[in-house]
Motif scaffolding. Structure first.
Motif, mmCIF file in Angstrom:
data_model
loop_
_atom_site.group_PDB
_atom_site.id
_atom_site.type_symbol
_atom_site.label_atom_id
_atom_site.label_comp_id
_atom_site.label_asym_id
_atom_site.label_seq_id
_atom_site.Cartn_x
_atom_site.Cartn_y
_atom_site.Cartn_z
ATOM 1 N N GLY A 36 0.830 -1.203 0.000
ATOM 2 C CA GLY A 36 0.000 0.000 0.000
ATOM 3 C C GLY A 36 0.862 1.249 0.000
ATOM 4 N N ASN A 37 0.506 2.185 -0.825
ATOM 5 C CA ASN A 37 1.227 3.459 -0.869
ATOM 6 C C ASN A 37 0.496 4.446 0.018
ATOM 7 O OD1 ASN A 37 2.550 5.785 -1.430
ATOM 8 N ND2 ASN A 37 2.411 5.633 -3.661
ATOM 9 N N TYR A 42 -0.907 10.385 4.270
ATOM 10 C CA TYR A 42 -0.234 11.220 5.255
ATOM 11 C C TYR A 42 0.369 12.491 4.654
ATOM 12 C CZ TYR A 42 -0.712 6.995 8.030
ATOM 13 O OH TYR A 42 -1.234 5.908 8.685
ATOM 14 N N ASN A 43 0.543 12.513 3.341
ATOM 15 C CA ASN A 43 1.073 13.692 2.658
ATOM 16 C C ASN A 43 0.201 14.006 1.443
ATOM 17 O OD1 ASN A 43 3.768 14.108 4.145
ATOM 18 N ND2 ASN A 43 3.826 11.934 3.582
ATOM 19 N N PRO A 44 -1.040 14.385 1.677
ATOM 20 C CA PRO A 44 -1.951 14.617 0.553
ATOM 21 C C PRO A 44 -1.510 15.806 -0.285
ATOM 22 C CG PRO A 44 -2.921 15.393 2.601
ATOM 23 C CD PRO A 44 -1.681 14.650 2.973
ATOM 24 N N PRO A 46 -2.198 19.221 -2.639
ATOM 25 C CA PRO A 46 -3.111 20.354 -2.443
ATOM 26 C C PRO A 46 -4.514 20.081 -2.973
ATOM 27 C CG PRO A 46 -0.968 21.129 -3.182
ATOM 28 C CD PRO A 46 -0.917 19.632 -3.258
ATOM 29 N N LEU A 47 -4.606 19.408 -4.121
ATOM 30 C CA LEU A 47 -5.919 19.091 -4.681
ATOM 31 C C LEU A 47 -6.689 18.131 -3.779
ATOM 32 C CD1 LEU A 47 -7.949 19.396 -6.959
ATOM 33 C CD2 LEU A 47 -6.787 17.520 -8.165
ATOM 34 N N GLN A 48 -5.984 17.149 -3.218
ATOM 35 C CA GLN A 48 -6.635 16.209 -2.299
ATOM 36 C C GLN A 48 -7.117 16.917 -1.041
ATOM 37 O OE1 GLN A 48 -3.370 13.390 -2.130
ATOM 38 N NE2 GLN A 48 -4.630 11.831 -3.134
ATOM 39 N N LEU A 49 -6.343 17.869 -0.551
ATOM 40 C CA LEU A 49 -6.768 18.639 0.625
ATOM 41 C C LEU A 49 -8.030 19.440 0.327
ATOM 42 C CD1 LEU A 49 -3.355 19.949 2.003
ATOM 43 C CD2 LEU A 49 -4.869 18.273 3.080
#
Length: 216
Positions: A36-37, A42-44, A46-49
């Motif tokens: 799993g990546n 844990y380091n999303p 900017p778009l994911q945020l």
């Protein structure tokens, strides 16, 4: 992926730790499960945020009125998709802008959805302690009926409080009065209007698309 000889071996099938055993063309094959990546967890990006914030804010906005939304989207409900899910889709498409301080525009919220003829020429005004709502009498146009029920939602977004007036009057009344106590709390109240037509056999309602009347 590796191929194993079946001679003198009792080989498992399925998952074993990080290994997966299966049969391919009569031979037992083993491969490791993909790791799993967790980078994005844990380091999303900017778009994911932005997407996570959007999901949280819209759900928080809709949760207080979920019972109203289940009524308004009742013909579309499934075991896995409730009124909140339908309203989320409607609001997410046009009513959310992550660049604004107030990211959600309540005027794009639909509290109901359906094929019933919607209110036309609806207007809102506040007189003293009463909300006055008027609309055009379109009782005999399309699938509309004179006795279609009129319902009104008053939603205070800041305090997550609402008033739901179901079956307040009928379509041909062309007006409704909603008691309003201005001391209920701070913030604005957003007003929505919808029509509903009950099916005497199924006891379900055919709903119109709701109309946003404004805020007071």
């Amino acid at each position: 992926m590796a191929t194993l000889s079946d001679q003198n071996l009792i080989l498992p099938k399925g998952k074993l730790g990080n290994l997966v055993f299966y049969t391919l063309n009569g031979k037992t094959v083993v491969r490791s499960k993909p790791s799993g990546n967790h980078k994005n967890k844990y380091n999303p990006s900017p778009l994911q945020l932005i997407q996570r914030q959007k999901l949280t804010k819209i759900n928080t906005f809709l949760k207080p009125i979920k019972q109203v939304l289940d009524f308004g989207y009742q013909l579309f409900l499934t075991q896995s998709k409730k009124g909140m899910h339908w309203a989320f889709s409607e609001l997410s498409a046009k009513g959310y802008n992550h660049t604004l301080e107030t990211k959600i525009d309540p005027s794009f919220l639909k509290i109901s959805k359906g094929n019933l003829l919607r209110p036309e020429d609806s207007q809102l005004r506040l007189e003293g302690g009463t909300i006055q709502i008027t609309w055009k009498d379109n009782s005999f146009e399309g699938n509309a009926r004179a006795n279609d029920e009129v319902s009104v939602l008053c939603y205070n977004v800041e305090e997550k409080r609402y008033k739901w007036f179901q079956g307040l009057t009928r379509r041909n009344a062309i007006q409704a009065q909603v008691p309003f106590d201005i001391e209920l709390g701070r913030g604005s109240w957003h007003i929505y209007l919808t029509f509903a037509q009950e099916n005497a056999k199924t006891r379900q309602y055919l709903l119109s698309d709701s109309v946003y009347l404004g805020r007071i």
